[in-house]
Motif scaffolding. Structure first.
Motif, PDB file in Angstrom:
ATOM      1  N   ALA A  34       0.836  -1.203   0.000  1.00 55.92           N
ATOM      2  CA  ALA A  34       0.000   0.000   0.000  1.00 55.92           C
ATOM      3  C   ALA A  34       0.867   1.248   0.000  1.00 55.92           C
ATOM      4  CB  ALA A  34      -0.937   0.000   1.212  1.00 55.92           C
ATOM      5  N   ALA A  35       0.261   2.330  -0.443  1.00 59.20           N
ATOM      6  CA  ALA A  35       0.946   3.626  -0.459  1.00 59.20           C
ATOM      7  C   ALA A  35      -0.097   4.720  -0.296  1.00 59.20           C
ATOM      8  CB  ALA A  35       1.729   3.820  -1.757  1.00 59.20           C
ATOM      9  N   HIS A  36       0.269   5.755   0.475  1.00 58.09           N
ATOM     10  CA  HIS A  36      -0.583   6.930   0.640  1.00 58.09           C
ATOM     11  C   HIS A  36      -0.433   7.789  -0.623  1.00 58.09           C
ATOM     12  CE1 HIS A  36      -2.223  10.657   2.171  1.00 58.09           C
ATOM     13  NE2 HIS A  36      -2.612  10.050   3.275  1.00 58.09           N
ATOM     14  N   LYS A  37      -1.537   7.964  -1.341  1.00 60.24           N
ATOM     15  CA  LYS A  37      -1.411   8.574  -2.669  1.00 60.24           C
ATOM     16  C   LYS A  37      -0.949  10.025  -2.595  1.00 60.24           C
ATOM     17  CE  LYS A  37      -6.274   9.999  -3.244  1.00 60.24           C
ATOM     18  NZ  LYS A  37      -7.478   9.866  -4.089  1.00 60.24           N
ATOM     19  N   TRP A  38      -1.350  10.785  -1.583  1.00 60.24           N
ATOM     20  CA  TRP A  38      -0.957  12.190  -1.529  1.00 60.24           C
ATOM     21  C   TRP A  38       0.474  12.352  -1.028  1.00 60.24           C
ATOM     22  CZ3 TRP A  38      -3.728  14.188  -4.810  1.00 60.24           C
ATOM     23  CH2 TRP A  38      -5.103  14.004  -4.883  1.00 60.24           C
ATOM     24  N   ALA A  63      -4.946  15.530 -10.824  1.00 60.96           N
ATOM     25  CA  ALA A  63      -6.328  15.316 -11.250  1.00 60.96           C
ATOM     26  C   ALA A  63      -6.651  13.834 -11.363  1.00 60.96           C
ATOM     27  CB  ALA A  63      -6.570  16.017 -12.587  1.00 60.96           C
ATOM     28  N   LEU A  64      -5.720  13.044 -11.897  1.00 65.62           N
ATOM     29  CA  LEU A  64      -5.940  11.597 -12.004  1.00 65.62           C
ATOM     30  C   LEU A  64      -6.119  10.966 -10.629  1.00 65.62           C
ATOM     31  CD1 LEU A  64      -3.408  10.525 -14.809  1.00 65.62           C
ATOM     32  CD2 LEU A  64      -5.910  10.446 -14.920  1.00 65.62           C
ATOM     33  N   LEU A  65      -5.292  11.372  -9.679  1.00 66.19           N
ATOM     34  CA  LEU A  65      -5.393  10.807  -8.333  1.00 66.19           C
ATOM     35  C   LEU A  65      -6.713  11.175  -7.672  1.00 66.19           C
ATOM     36  CD1 LEU A  65      -1.759  11.414  -6.994  1.00 66.19           C
ATOM     37  CD2 LEU A  65      -2.794   9.233  -7.650  1.00 66.19           C
ATOM     38  N   SER A  66      -7.238  12.335  -8.007  1.00 64.06           N
ATOM     39  CA  SER A  66      -8.492  12.759  -7.383  1.00 64.06           C
ATOM     40  C   SER A  66      -9.678  11.898  -7.817  1.00 64.06           C
ATOM     41  CB  SER A  66      -8.767  14.228  -7.717  1.00 64.06           C
ATOM     42  OG  SER A  66      -9.095  14.386  -9.092  1.00 64.06           O
ATOM     43  N   PHE A  67      -9.545  11.161  -8.914  1.00 60.47           N
ATOM     44  CA  PHE A  67     -10.634  10.293  -9.358  1.00 60.47           C
ATOM     45  C   PHE A  67     -10.656   8.968  -8.604  1.00 60.47           C
ATOM     46  CE2 PHE A  67     -10.452  13.117 -13.043  1.00 60.47           C
ATOM     47  CZ  PHE A  67     -11.800  13.342 -13.260  1.00 60.47           C
ATOM     48  N   ASP A  70     -10.191   6.424  -2.700  1.00 60.09           N
ATOM     49  CA  ASP A  70      -9.479   6.128  -1.448  1.00 60.09           C
ATOM     50  C   ASP A  70      -8.184   6.930  -1.354  1.00 60.09           C
ATOM     51  OD1 ASP A  70     -11.466   4.274  -0.862  1.00 60.09           O
ATOM     52  OD2 ASP A  70     -10.364   2.639  -1.858  1.00 60.09           O
ATOM     53  N   THR A  71      -7.755   7.143  -0.112  1.00 60.86           N
ATOM     54  CA  THR A  71      -6.488   7.828   0.125  1.00 60.86           C
ATOM     55  C   THR A  71      -5.317   6.869   0.020  1.00 60.86           C
ATOM     56  OG1 THR A  71      -7.595   9.394   1.596  1.00 60.86           O
ATOM     57  CG2 THR A  71      -5.208   9.255   1.783  1.00 60.86           C
ATOM     58  N   VAL A  72      -5.549   5.620   0.384  1.00 58.08           N
ATOM     59  CA  VAL A  72      -4.502   4.598   0.340  1.00 58.08           C
ATOM     60  C   VAL A  72      -4.736   3.712  -0.878  1.00 58.08           C
ATOM     61  CG1 VAL A  72      -3.451   2.651   1.540  1.00 58.08           C
ATOM     62  CG2 VAL A  72      -4.222   4.643   2.845  1.00 58.08           C
ATOM     63  N   LEU A  73      -3.687   3.559  -1.682  1.00 55.92           N
ATOM     64  CA  LEU A  73      -3.740   2.693  -2.856  1.00 55.92           C
ATOM     65  C   LEU A  73      -3.098   1.358  -2.504  1.00 55.92           C
ATOM     66  CD1 LEU A  73      -2.594   5.255  -5.589  1.00 55.92           C
ATOM     67  CD2 LEU A  73      -4.906   4.817  -4.742  1.00 55.92           C
ATOM     68  N   PRO A 144       1.857   1.596 -10.748  1.00 62.36           N
ATOM     69  CA  PRO A 144       3.269   1.966 -10.606  1.00 62.36           C
ATOM     70  C   PRO A 144       3.528   2.924  -9.444  1.00 62.36           C
ATOM     71  CG  PRO A 144       2.644   2.002 -12.912  1.00 62.36           C
ATOM     72  CD  PRO A 144       1.390   1.809 -12.133  1.00 62.36           C
ATOM     73  N   LEU A 145       2.571   3.779  -9.116  1.00 68.22           N
ATOM     74  CA  LEU A 145       2.770   4.684  -7.982  1.00 68.22           C
ATOM     75  C   LEU A 145       2.928   3.914  -6.682  1.00 68.22           C
ATOM     76  CD1 LEU A 145       0.146   7.473  -8.779  1.00 68.22           C
ATOM     77  CD2 LEU A 145       2.617   7.557  -9.113  1.00 68.22           C
ATOM     78  N   VAL A 146       2.202   2.792  -6.562  1.00 73.51           N
ATOM     79  CA  VAL A 146       2.301   1.971  -5.357  1.00 73.51           C
ATOM     80  C   VAL A 146       3.578   1.133  -5.388  1.00 73.51           C
ATOM     81  CG1 VAL A 146       1.104   0.302  -3.906  1.00 73.51           C
ATOM     82  CG2 VAL A 146      -0.214   1.891  -5.323  1.00 73.51           C
TER      83      VAL A 146
END
Length: 404
Positions: A34-38, A63-67, A70-73, A144-146
């Motif tokens: 898991a990863a905190h997206k912000w 903007a993509l993350l706002s769609f 959840d906060t955690v990916l 990939p962000l996670v």
């Protein structure tokens, strides 16, 4: 269901080896990571230069993350693919045009932060199971962000540390410049025996080597050289000025200007100092165009008297002989001659022989062929990068050949 995750892009775009490598690395990460997206987004912002991303690309990523609701990916979840339309994505990206949006999406994909999951017809949508859960989505995969969250955090930490070092080097350069200028001025005012012209020439040579875009590799040797020069000048002053018998401040400071003679920062030179009303120049314009000259003004550049007093300090530093200075003052007037000296100082090592150059200008002034204004405007225009192409033609005649 086969659970196929498409990796080939829709349309004429070719599949790249980088996309395959990212797909492999994401698949090798443990499910449930898991990863905190912000927090991850903040790390990307801090490391944007290393990732080669622009501010607009970060706006699109935000903007993509706002769609994602959840906060955690979490890797392995079925909702890591967001599928906004271009219209909705543009609105959340502060109205970025469609063509600009596509360009920055491509930058995010090429940097490996998101992956395309294109549908058979290239549209973005989700297929839902009878219970309402997402069965398969086509759009932008945030996996990939996670998968690379730890690497992004390390990259951001290095970028922050590098910026901290860069800020410290900039401070050191600024402080050393200030110390050197003030010590040179003090040495000249006190009449300390030293080759001030050579020290000042060395100082200008170091400043001429400054990079337009400062980086650590360029600032480290510059800061070290300036600090070393500052220490040498300090040793000269300490060896020649006895601390137990300081000279009175009034013996080195200039006499206060009478209220009737003082001029405001935007006023032109008084006729008694200027000598030529037609060539009057506002003091404020001199201060803005010649910031290096301002450093030598003991009380700042507010009046013409401050300009003349600073020129008295700068003259020996530039190696201008008393006879050349007297000739310039006789031909131009003391005020215009002081402004001319400020312009010569601002050009730095671009003028190899300041004394000979000043004599040439004095002879032109005596023949009625010299004015400060073209020279001042040419230097001012050269300080504006956007207008440099338009001012190259005027810089030549405004600055005569300094080979004299």
């Amino acid at each position: 269901m086969l659970g196929l995750n498409p990796i080939a892009p829709f349309g004429p775009r070719a599949l790249s080896a980088a996309a395959l490598r990212i797909q492999r690395d994401v698949r090798q990460c443990p499910q449930g990571q898991a990863a905190h997206k912000w927090k991850t987004f903040r790390h990307i912002c801090e490391a944007k230069d290393a990732l080669g991303l622009s501010d607009r690309a970060l706006t699109v990523l935000n903007a993509l993350l706002s769609f994602h609701p959840d906060t955690v990916l979490t890797l392995g979840s079925t909702d890591l693919v967001v599928f906004p339309s271009n219209r909705e994505l543009s609105l959340r990206a502060h109205g970025i045009p469609a063509s600009t949006l596509r360009r920055h999406i491509a930058a995010l994909v090429n940097s490996g932060l998101v992956q395309r999951r294109d549908s058979p017809n290239g549209k973005r949508y989700a297929r839902r199971a009878p219970g309402g859960d997402i069965e398969q989505a086509f759009g932008f995969d945030l996996s990939p962000l996670v998968a690379f969250a730890v690497e992004l955090a390390e990259l951001a930490a290095r970028a922050v540390e590098e910026q901290h070092v860069l800020d410290a080097l900039r401070e050191q350069v600024t402080l050393a410049r200030r110390d050197i200028v003030k010590m040179l001025a003090l040495g000249v005012e006190r009449g300390v025996h030293a080759d001030w012209a050579a020290l000042h020439h060395e100082f200008l040579r170091l400043l001429d080597g400054r990079p337009r875009t400062p980086c650590r590799a360029a600032l480290e040797p510059l800061a070290a050289a300036l600090v070393e020069l500052s220490r040498r000048i300090l040793d000269i002053l300490e060896n020649h000025i006895a601390p137990t018998t300081p000279r009175s401040e009034s013996s080195t400071s200039t006499k206060p200007t009478a209220p009737a003679e003082a001029a405001s920062a935007g006023d032109a030179f008084p006729p008694d100092i200027e000598g030529d009303v037609a060539s009057a120049v506002p003091v404020r314009l001199v201060a803005e165009t010649c910031p290096d000259f301002v450093d030598y003004a003991r009380h700042g550049l507010r009046t013409i008297r401050d300009v003349v007093d600073a020129a008295v300090v700068v003259r020996p530093l530039l190696g201008v002989s008393p006879s050349a200075w007297d000739e310039a003052c006789s031909a131009m007037g003391q005020g215009p001659a002081s402004v001319t000296l400020a312009l010569i100082l601002q050009r730095g090592n671009g003028i190899k022989n300041p004394g000979g150059y000043l004599r040439t200008l004095a002879r032109r002034a005596a023949a009625g062929q010299f004015s400060i204004w073209p020279m001042l405007m040419a230097l001012r225009a050269s300080q504006r990068p956007k207008e440099s192409s338009r001012t190259q033609s005027s810089a030549g005649p405004s600055f005569p050949d300094d080979s004299a």
